[in-house]
Design a protein around this motif. Sequence first.
Motif, short mmCIF file in Angstrom:
data_model
loop_
_atom_site.label_atom_id
_atom_site.label_comp_id
_atom_site.label_asym_id
_atom_site.label_seq_id
_atom_site.Cartn_x
_atom_site.Cartn_y
_atom_site.Cartn_z
N ALA A 90 -3.10 11.08 -12.08
CA ALA A 90 -3.10 9.80 -12.81
C ALA A 90 -1.79 9.06 -12.61
CB ALA A 90 -3.34 10.06 -14.30
N GLU A 93 -1.61 7.70 -8.97
CA GLU A 93 -2.51 6.57 -8.78
C GLU A 93 -2.08 5.34 -9.57
OE1 GLU A 93 -5.47 5.94 -6.91
OE2 GLU A 93 -4.66 7.60 -5.76
N SER A 94 -1.15 5.52 -10.50
CA SER A 94 -0.66 4.40 -11.29
C SER A 94 0.52 3.69 -10.63
CB SER A 94 -0.22 4.89 -12.69
OG SER A 94 -1.31 5.45 -13.39
N ARG A 95 0.99 4.23 -9.50
CA ARG A 95 2.07 3.57 -8.76
C ARG A 95 1.57 2.21 -8.24
NH1 ARG A 95 6.23 6.73 -6.19
NH2 ARG A 95 6.07 5.25 -4.46
N ILE A 99 -1.90 1.21 -5.98
CA ILE A 99 -2.93 0.27 -6.44
C ILE A 99 -3.13 -0.86 -5.45
CG2 ILE A 99 -3.49 -1.40 -8.26
CD1 ILE A 99 -2.07 0.53 -10.22
N ARG A 134 5.38 1.74 -12.42
CA ARG A 134 4.22 2.33 -13.10
C ARG A 134 3.35 1.26 -13.72
NH1 ARG A 134 4.87 7.12 -14.99
NH2 ARG A 134 5.65 7.50 -12.90
N ARG A 136 0.15 0.01 -15.93
CA ARG A 136 -0.59 0.51 -17.10
C ARG A 136 -2.00 -0.10 -17.13
NH1 ARG A 136 3.11 3.02 -20.28
NH2 ARG A 136 5.31 2.47 -19.97
N ALA A 137 -2.89 0.58 -17.84
CA ALA A 137 -4.27 0.09 -17.97
C ALA A 137 -4.26 -1.33 -18.53
CB ALA A 137 -5.06 1.02 -18.88
N TYR A 167 -12.01 2.42 -10.90
CA TYR A 167 -10.97 2.25 -11.92
C TYR A 167 -10.06 1.05 -11.63
CZ TYR A 167 -8.66 5.33 -8.49
OH TYR A 167 -8.19 5.91 -7.33
N PHE A 179 -6.03 -3.10 -13.15
CA PHE A 179 -6.03 -1.64 -13.26
C PHE A 179 -6.75 -1.28 -14.55
CE2 PHE A 179 -3.55 2.45 -14.02
CZ PHE A 179 -4.23 3.17 -13.04
N ARG A 181 -8.12 1.71 -15.69
CA ARG A 181 -7.76 2.96 -16.36
C ARG A 181 -7.11 3.90 -15.37
NH1 ARG A 181 -11.43 6.72 -14.60
NH2 ARG A 181 -13.32 5.84 -13.65
N ALA A 182 -6.38 4.87 -15.89
CA ALA A 182 -5.81 5.91 -15.03
C ALA A 182 -6.94 6.88 -14.68
CB ALA A 182 -4.68 6.63 -15.75
#
Length: 205
Positions: A90, A93-95, A99, A134, A136-137, A167, A179, A181-182
């Motif tokens: 998670a 993938e949040s980098r 994305i 980072r 965020r959702a 996602y 984005f 969701r993680a």
Amino acid sequence: MSKRQSSKYKLDRRLGENVWGRPKSPVNKREYGPGQHGQRRKGKLSDYGVQLRAKQKLKGYYGDISEKQFRKTYDEASRRKGDTNENLIALLESRLDAIVYRAKFVPTIFAARQFVNHGHIKVNGRRVNIGSYRVRAGDVIEVREKSKQLAIVLEATQLAERDVPDYIEVDHNKMVATFVRAPGLTDVPYPVQMEPNLVVEYYSR
């Protein structure tokens, strides 16, 4: 720019796998390692060797992240509540560069980092030039207006070799992504099997 100085495809050949699922990968034609000793029979890896290989593969997939940065990500994943394996994926993938790559704004993860570093991306309307930022959702990622007609962007949106995961919501007409969701490990469309559990074992030694 990525810190990788040598060809990114050397990682493919060293690991014997098409890590990014690219049609031009030399592994598609030569499944042995690079160099004059590449075709020698490989011995069985030790447990440590298997764990190290899993770490190299996961670290390499995200643009060959530096060891210091990757370890920092693992440490944060282990501090969070829940499954460390899932937390690690998670976070990776949040980098922001991941994305940008997933949204098909650019063709490769290496290009994504360069694209971000050169200031072509905005997050929630603000320019961000750090690949490891980072996200965020709910955050909205968009290509700057002046960059939307770049050849690399137009080429990437037409790539048929990969799809945008669920996602991330993308409007390629406006070059905007959200984005949602993680993700968990099973949500991520890796072209080869990733084994974050072995990465956790490696760092837990």
